[in-house]
Design an enzyme around this catalytic site. Structure first.
Site, short mmCIF file in Angstrom:
data_model
loop_
_atom_site.label_atom_id
_atom_site.label_comp_id
_atom_site.label_asym_id
_atom_site.label_seq_id
_atom_site.Cartn_x
_atom_site.Cartn_y
_atom_site.Cartn_z
N ASP A 118 0.54 -1.05 0.18
CA ASP A 118 0.04 -0.66 0.10
C ASP A 118 0.81 1.25 0.00
O ASP A 118 1.25 1.88 1.88
CB ASP A 118 -0.70 0.41 0.97
N ASP A 305 -2.18 5.47 -5.74
CA ASP A 305 -2.82 4.82 -4.50
C ASP A 305 -3.02 3.53 -4.42
O ASP A 305 -3.40 3.60 -5.24
CB ASP A 305 -3.36 5.77 -3.75
#
Length: 523
Positions: A118, A305
């Site tokens: 992430d 992201d």
């Protein structure tokens, strides 16, 4: 592909698989990763399709207050709760639908964990064997310190709030195996509480944060930092290739130490990181069918992201996009009330060339603080009108600001006043639903427009097949808009989160050494 902002030529992407003996070996190995003689560490990523059961869980959670739209959290960059009026970071996560995950090992011998890599967070955490009271922990692998000869006690408490849930626990130190490499003495969180329904149904055990240390809870050194510090990677660069072909087994590849030329076409367009924390950069205007929306003409901030599966942006523009693609959201009564009561006055002020930023204060719905409208109902909450009245006035202020942008966009296209008001009323019906989800007709994908994003003076296109998520198969299949609303006020916003919807189309390079992000057409 990318194109210069002045170019209106649109080409479809022909995706092809990059399947090699190295990847086949990875699929058969215990850890989904591999190393190479070229000095690159390749982490194979698995994928799974969006699950209707997960969507049910998402609805349940959003009803309990865990929706995407309520995921703006007032946290300072050091992870501590801060001033609610000045949020430093935005914890937007849609892990429930995250499609790409890999595997690491923690301890000696390594205990295996499935994780999301992430770029929108900076901590490493996995469930702890000391997690007794959270149901989610019983569905996932748990770290057992007693089984590791390299474990070091730490004990510092830790808590992380995500948009779709929270975890808490304590820090520990141990070796972390990433492919064939071992990162020594890595600080990570043993999660002892995972109260969110999200984590119970998720197919991953934990998270590996690849963001900057500035957003690391407890100021823990991120795994990626230690990989560089311990000389385990060739270059201070990592890159994501996400396979967009739903028929293929291979989910994608995360490459540490550089870039694999097989993963992209042409050259990358690089833009500098404007704020360390997330991988944040400057973004220009958004186009719908080659027509500018004008909302980000003066510039917006964006984040690449990998931990967010959708593409999020200001509700004003998201409503315009969802209207153009025929997505059905939840009607906003505040929005319709503003159009009915103030629509003509707003239009008259725009035609008189009044400052768009000041119009909502001129009609009496907002005050103007020099940057944006602020609800006039705030003081009255303190005095006598009560909380619900203040919330309503705040919604009216936001609705007015959206209406101004929509009207301005249509007037710039020389539309009639009657058409403009009808258009704005329709957009009120397209304001994203509370859980961020808007449905479209699967049979109408071919008639939907290209949606484009201006980055580094280049235009990056997304076709309907790329921004629509298909859930289920056959006649029961449902198609979901990949665009969801997220409103972050200045000075930190407007903000866009370019998640997996964008990164599937564009191979993304995270260049830590030069503090820049690069995009090229994925191969």
């Amino acid at each position: 592909m990318t194109r210069k902002a002045s170019t209106l030529v649109v080409m479809r992407t022909d995706f092809k698989a990059v399947v090699s003996f190295l990847v086949i070996s990875w699929l058969l190995s215990s850890l989904v990763s591999s190393a190479s003689v070229d000095g690159l560490l390749r982490m194979g990523l698995k994928k799974f399709k969006p699950d209707p059961n997960n969507r049910v869980a998402s609805r349940l959670e959003s009803q309990g207050g865990g929706s995407l739209r309520s995921s703006i959290r007032p946290y300072h960059l050091n992870g501590r709760r801060g001033d609610a009026q000045q949020p430093d970071i935005v914890a937007l996560k849609n892990y429930l639908d995250a499609q790409y995950y890999g595997e690491i090992g923690i301890g000696t011998p390594p205990q295996k964990f499935t994780v999301i890599f992430d770029t929108g967070s900076a901590n490493l955490w996995v469930p702890s064997s000391k997690c007794y009271l959270s149901v989610a922990c019983f569905f996932h692998s748990k770290y057992q310190s007693i089984r590791s000869s390299t474990y070091k006690r730490n004990g510092k408490p830790a808590s992380i709030q995500y948009g779709t849930g929270a975890i808490s626990g304590f820090f520990s130190n141990d070796n972390v195996q990433v492919g064939d490499l071992v990162v020594k003495d890595q600080e990570f969180i043993e999660a002892t509480r995972e109260p969110s329904l999200t984590f119970m149904v998720a197919k991953f055990d934990g998270i590996v944060g690849l963001g900057f240390q500035e957003i690391s809870v407890g100021d823990a050194v991120p795994l990626w930092y230690n990989m560089m510090k311990q000389g385990l990677v060739k270059e201070p660069v990592f890159s994501f290739w996400l396979n967009s072909n739903p028929e293929e087994e291979e989910g994608g590849e995360l490459v540490f130490g550089g870039v694999d030329p097989k993963h992209f076409k042409g050259k990358h367009i690089y833009v500098p990181v404007t704020k360390k924390g997330y991988w944040q950069f400057a973004m220009g205007d958004v186009l719908i069918g080659d027509k500018p929306t004008g909302y980000c003409a003066g510039g917006c901030a964006a984040i690449a992201d990998s931990g967010t599966s959708l593409l999020a942006g200001p509700s004003t523009v998201i409503a315009m996009i969802n209207h153009a693609i025929g997505a059905s959201g939840v009607a906003s009564q505040e929005c319709k009330a503003v159009v009915a009561q103030y629509g003509q006055k707003i239009m008259d002020l725009l035609l008189a060339e009044a400052s768009p930023k000041k119009i909502c204060s001129q009609v009496g719905l907002c005050t103007f603080d020099g940057n944006r409208g602020v609800s006039m109902g705030i003081e009255s909450v303190v005095e006598s009108e009560g909380r619900s009245s203040g919330v309503m006035r705040d919604a009216m202020c936001s609705a007015c600001e959206m209406a101004v942008v929509w009207m301005q966009s249509q007037l710039q296209q020389n539309q009639t006043q009657e058409h403009v008001l009808d258009y704005v009323n329709e957009l009120c019906d397209r304001v994203p639903s509370p859980n961020g989800e808007s449905a479209v007709d699967c049979e109408k994908l071919s008639s939907m427009p290209i949606v484009s994003f201006t980055i580094g003076d280049n235009v990056f296109d997304l076709s309907p097949n790329e921004y629509i998520l298909k859930v289920g198969e056959g006649p029961q299949a449902q198609c979901i808009s990949g665009f969801t609303g997220l409103d972050v006020p200045p000075p930190h916003g407007p903000l866009w989160i370019l998640g997996d919807v964008f990164m599937r189309r564009y191979h993304t390079v995270f260049d830590f050494g030069n503090l820049r992000v690069g995009f090229a057409e994925a191969a």
